[in-house]
Motif scaffolding. Structure first.
Motif, PDB file in Angstrom:
ATOM      1  N   PHE A 209       0.825  -1.219   0.000  1.00 27.63           N
ATOM      2  CA  PHE A 209       0.000   0.000   0.000  1.00 27.63           C
ATOM      3  C   PHE A 209       0.856   1.264   0.000  1.00 27.63           C
ATOM      4  N   ARG A 210       2.124   1.143   0.354  1.00 28.05           N
ATOM      5  CA  ARG A 210       2.994   2.327   0.339  1.00 28.05           C
ATOM      6  C   ARG A 210       3.532   2.560  -1.069  1.00 28.05           C
ATOM      7  N   LEU A 211       4.097   1.469  -1.638  1.00 29.86           N
ATOM      8  CA  LEU A 211       4.807   1.608  -2.912  1.00 29.86           C
ATOM      9  C   LEU A 211       3.867   1.792  -4.094  1.00 29.86           C
ATOM     10  N   MET A 212       2.656   1.256  -3.988  1.00 27.38           N
ATOM     11  CA  MET A 212       1.777   1.215  -5.164  1.00 27.38           C
ATOM     12  C   MET A 212       1.339   2.596  -5.635  1.00 27.38           C
ATOM     13  N   HIS A 213       1.483   3.610  -4.785  1.00 29.84           N
ATOM     14  CA  HIS A 213       0.986   4.935  -5.167  1.00 29.84           C
ATOM     15  C   HIS A 213       2.080   5.866  -5.695  1.00 29.84           C
ATOM     16  N   THR A 214       3.322   5.438  -5.722  1.00 29.67           N
ATOM     17  CA  THR A 214       4.370   6.345  -6.214  1.00 29.67           C
ATOM     18  C   THR A 214       4.299   6.418  -7.740  1.00 29.67           C
ATOM     19  N   GLN A 237       1.985  -7.658   3.149  1.00 23.64           N
ATOM     20  CA  GLN A 237       1.489  -7.482   4.525  1.00 23.64           C
ATOM     21  C   GLN A 237       2.617  -7.223   5.516  1.00 23.64           C
ATOM     22  N   SER A 238       3.838  -7.154   5.015  1.00 25.90           N
ATOM     23  CA  SER A 238       4.970  -7.029   5.944  1.00 25.90           C
ATOM     24  C   SER A 238       4.852  -5.776   6.775  1.00 25.90           C
ATOM     25  N   LYS A 239       5.120  -5.903   8.044  1.00 24.73           N
ATOM     26  CA  LYS A 239       5.110  -4.713   8.895  1.00 24.73           C
ATOM     27  C   LYS A 239       6.332  -3.872   8.585  1.00 24.73           C
ATOM     28  N   GLU A 240       7.475  -4.527   8.447  1.00 27.36           N
ATOM     29  CA  GLU A 240       8.701  -3.871   8.049  1.00 27.36           C
ATOM     30  C   GLU A 240       9.129  -2.758   8.973  1.00 27.36           C
ATOM     31  N   SER A 241       8.309  -2.423   9.943  1.00 29.00           N
ATOM     32  CA  SER A 241       8.693  -1.313  10.801  1.00 29.00           C
ATOM     33  C   SER A 241       9.793  -1.775  11.745  1.00 29.00           C
ATOM     34  N   PHE A 242      10.873  -1.031  11.763  1.00 32.19           N
ATOM     35  CA  PHE A 242      11.941  -1.357  12.699  1.00 32.19           C
ATOM     36  C   PHE A 242      11.671  -0.698  14.055  1.00 32.19           C
ATOM     37  N   ASN A 243      10.602   0.107  14.113  1.00 31.62           N
ATOM     38  CA  ASN A 243      10.203   0.711  15.389  1.00 31.62           C
ATOM     39  C   ASN A 243       8.946  -0.021  15.853  1.00 31.62           C
ATOM     40  N   LEU A 244       9.157  -1.198  16.383  1.00 31.92           N
ATOM     41  CA  LEU A 244       8.001  -2.048  16.684  1.00 31.92           C
ATOM     42  C   LEU A 244       7.122  -1.472  17.785  1.00 31.92           C
ATOM     43  N   GLU A 245       5.867  -1.862  17.715  1.00 30.15           N
ATOM     44  CA  GLU A 245       4.883  -1.447  18.731  1.00 30.15           C
ATOM     45  C   GLU A 245       4.825   0.068  18.860  1.00 30.15           C
ATOM     46  N   SER A 246       4.937   0.750  17.750  1.00 27.38           N
ATOM     47  CA  SER A 246       4.855   2.203  17.802  1.00 27.38           C
ATOM     48  C   SER A 246       3.395   2.611  17.993  1.00 27.38           C
ATOM     49  N   GLU A 247       3.224   3.866  18.351  1.00 30.14           N
ATOM     50  CA  GLU A 247       1.876   4.428  18.469  1.00 30.14           C
ATOM     51  C   GLU A 247       1.115   4.220  17.167  1.00 30.14           C
ATOM     52  N   ALA A 248       1.832   4.429  16.047  1.00 27.52           N
ATOM     53  CA  ALA A 248       1.193   4.321  14.725  1.00 27.52           C
ATOM     54  C   ALA A 248       0.654   2.913  14.495  1.00 27.52           C
ATOM     55  N   ASP A 249       1.401   1.898  14.917  1.00 24.96           N
ATOM     56  CA  ASP A 249       0.941   0.512  14.754  1.00 24.96           C
ATOM     57  C   ASP A 249      -0.341   0.277  15.549  1.00 24.96           C
ATOM     58  N   LEU A 250      -0.328   0.774  16.766  1.00 21.52           N
ATOM     59  CA  LEU A 250      -1.511   0.573  17.619  1.00 21.52           C
ATOM     60  C   LEU A 250      -2.727   1.289  17.033  1.00 21.52           C
ATOM     61  N   LYS A 251      -2.471   2.499  16.504  1.00 20.26           N
ATOM     62  CA  LYS A 251      -3.564   3.292  15.928  1.00 20.26           C
ATOM     63  C   LYS A 251      -4.155   2.582  14.699  1.00 20.26           C
ATOM     64  N   LEU A 252      -3.269   2.066  13.842  1.00 17.99           N
ATOM     65  CA  LEU A 252      -3.750   1.383  12.630  1.00 17.99           C
ATOM     66  C   LEU A 252      -4.553   0.134  13.004  1.00 17.99           C
ATOM     67  N   GLY A 253      -4.002  -0.635  13.929  1.00 21.96           N
ATOM     68  CA  GLY A 253      -4.713  -1.843  14.378  1.00 21.96           C
ATOM     69  C   GLY A 253      -6.092  -1.478  14.909  1.00 21.96           C
ATOM     70  N   LEU A 268      -3.948  -6.455   2.218  1.00 22.27           N
ATOM     71  CA  LEU A 268      -4.215  -7.271   1.021  1.00 22.27           C
ATOM     72  C   LEU A 268      -5.235  -6.574   0.128  1.00 22.27           C
ATOM     73  N   LYS A 269      -6.291  -6.112   0.744  1.00 26.78           N
ATOM     74  CA  LYS A 269      -7.371  -5.496  -0.028  1.00 26.78           C
ATOM     75  C   LYS A 269      -6.882  -4.269  -0.794  1.00 26.78           C
ATOM     76  N   ALA A 270      -6.023  -3.488  -0.158  1.00 29.15           N
ATOM     77  CA  ALA A 270      -5.513  -2.285  -0.820  1.00 29.15           C
ATOM     78  C   ALA A 270      -4.807  -2.660  -2.117  1.00 29.15           C
ATOM     79  N   VAL A 271      -4.038  -3.720  -2.098  1.00 29.33           N
ATOM     80  CA  VAL A 271      -3.301  -4.131  -3.305  1.00 29.33           C
ATOM     81  C   VAL A 271      -4.237  -4.772  -4.329  1.00 29.33           C
ATOM     82  N   TRP A 272      -5.174  -5.593  -3.864  1.00 30.67           N
ATOM     83  CA  TRP A 272      -6.111  -6.219  -4.806  1.00 30.67           C
ATOM     84  C   TRP A 272      -6.983  -5.182  -5.509  1.00 30.67           C
TER      85      TRP A 272
END
Ligand code: SF4
Length: 404
Positions: A209-214, A237-253, A268-272
């Protein structure tokens, strides 16, 4: 999900996955057989794969797990119409391919239903490729591979006339039906190169969902579509975040819990939503994950503008923990053949997949003399050009410590 043709809840009820999923989440004993579902579950939709004339399931079973110990996932995948199976010669020291071979040996009628993909890294010399194809055929107990990928192509210069001539011979010998490559780095550039050479049938790229819009990615995908190249997204679906359990992760969840999806299903849906992508290859090492992904594939509910906004915000807030694969920037700045993207991918398996074995296996694929230097190099030039502001120096040192 309430307007869905097949709601997640009903789907899980139909196949009984909610009940059996946790029991089956771990490895399965060799030879264990799957009970036939009480009613035939709905099948994952198919999409055309470039100009190959083949339609593939829009969800592909990624095989980075020991399939010799987990035969049930293959059976369930087949039950749900997940008929695109992806593996590689290197996965789990060959046990991914061998597990597929075990399954076909016991279920020979299944082979013709499967779009079977494998990949080989290393040398692209014809003798080396022949050896790898023969090894894969032997392990997977089949006499043909539907799609053969060169594994991890990061430079269009690797798409040589020699590889083209080899592929033509392998096709004529009916060992492979189609040829292409996978790409974790410099994807936009390699896609553009593939669209020009005229012999690439399909490819698998890091795409989310990040790369598909560039603009660069959109142009590369358009070029491949025009050239009739079938596209499979991976690392979606990779989290790829090296800053695990960030506020942003919790907010998205939290956002997606309210929406009725998990954030993994939303990715998945975003890419499909892009019909140019034929399939998403997802690592599904147990039936619970398989069922959740199948439910997302069957569900017709579109992401709302609020869902897209939540994903966009998350992408912005976590970009300093996300490697976009633009190796031509940081690796060129270093100019010493340092495979930054491969190290980042190893760390992604470590942090994002929580798979230490896979992380170490990927890291071990980097030549030892290069690995030994990683902690000693000056990465300031690479950090200056990194568009996401990744702390490359810190991450390279961390990789040496936790993966070495
Ligand atoms: S470290 Fe930065 S520059 Fe290098 S590939 Fe990743 S995002 Fe691109």
């Amino acid at each position: 999900m309430k307007e869905a043709n097949v709601s997640r809840r009903n789907f899980l009820k139909t196949v009984g996955v909610a009940g059996v999923g946790s029991a089956l989440a771990g490895n399965q004993a060799i030879g264990q057989t799957a009970a036939v579902p009480p009613t035939a579950p709905p099948s994952v939709p198919l999409r055309p794969f470039g100009k190959t004339g083949v339609k593939v399931s829009m969800l592909a079973l990624g095989g980075i797990f020991d399939i010799t110990l987990n035969q049930l996932v293959l059976q369930r995948a087949l039950d749900f119409g997940v008929t695109y199976w992806d593996t590689a010669t290197s996965y789990t020291n060959g046990n991914s391919e061998k597990g597929i071979g075990m399954y076909f040996e016991k279920n020979p009628e299944a082979r013709k239903k499967i779009f079977l993909v494998t990949k080989a890294g290393g040398s692209h010399a014809p003798e080396a490729l022949n050896k790898m194809v023969d090894l894969s055929l032997e392990r997977m107990k089949t006499d043909y591979i539907d799609m053969f990928f060169l594994h991890g192509v990061g430079d269009g210069a690797e798409l040589t006339d020699e590889v083209k001539a080899w592929a033509e011979k392998a096709k004529a010998a009916k060992k492979i039906r189609f040829v292409g490559f996978s790409s974790h780095g410099n994807m936009e550039r390699t896609l553009q190169a593939a669209a020009k050479v005229g012999w690439v049938d399909g490819l698998m790229l890091k795409y989310d969902f990040r790369l598909m819009h560039t603009d660069a990615m959109k142009a590369a995908v358009d070029a491949c579509e025009k050239a009739g190249i079938g596209l499979t997204a991976m690392k979606t679906q990779s989290k790829e975040s090296f800053n695990l359990e960030s506020e942003a992760d919790l907010k998205l969840g939290g956002h997606f819990v309210k929406s009725g999806f998990t954030e993994h299903q939303a990715r998945l849906k975003a890419v499909w939503e892009n019909p140019q992508i034929a399939a998403i290859c997802s690592q599904m090492g147990n039936v619970t994950i398989l069922a959740a992904n199948v439910a997302a594939a069957l569900d017709k509910t579109k992401l709302t503008s609020a869902d897209h906004a939540a994903l966009r915000l998350y992408a912005q807030e976590t970009c300093s923990g996300y490697c976009a694969g633009c190796a031509h920037l940081c690796e060129s700045a270093l100019g010493r053949g340092v495979p930054v993207v491969d190290v980042m991918r190893s760390l992604m398996y470590y942090h994002g997949y929580d798979d230490v074995r896979l992380a170490r296996e990927t890291f071990a694929g980097i030549p030892e003399n290069v690995r030994r230097q990683l902690a000693t190099l000056d990465y300031s030039a690479a950090e200056r050009v990194c568009p996401n502001g990744l702390p490359i120096s810190r991450l390279m040192r961390q990789a040496g410590k936790v993966l070495g």
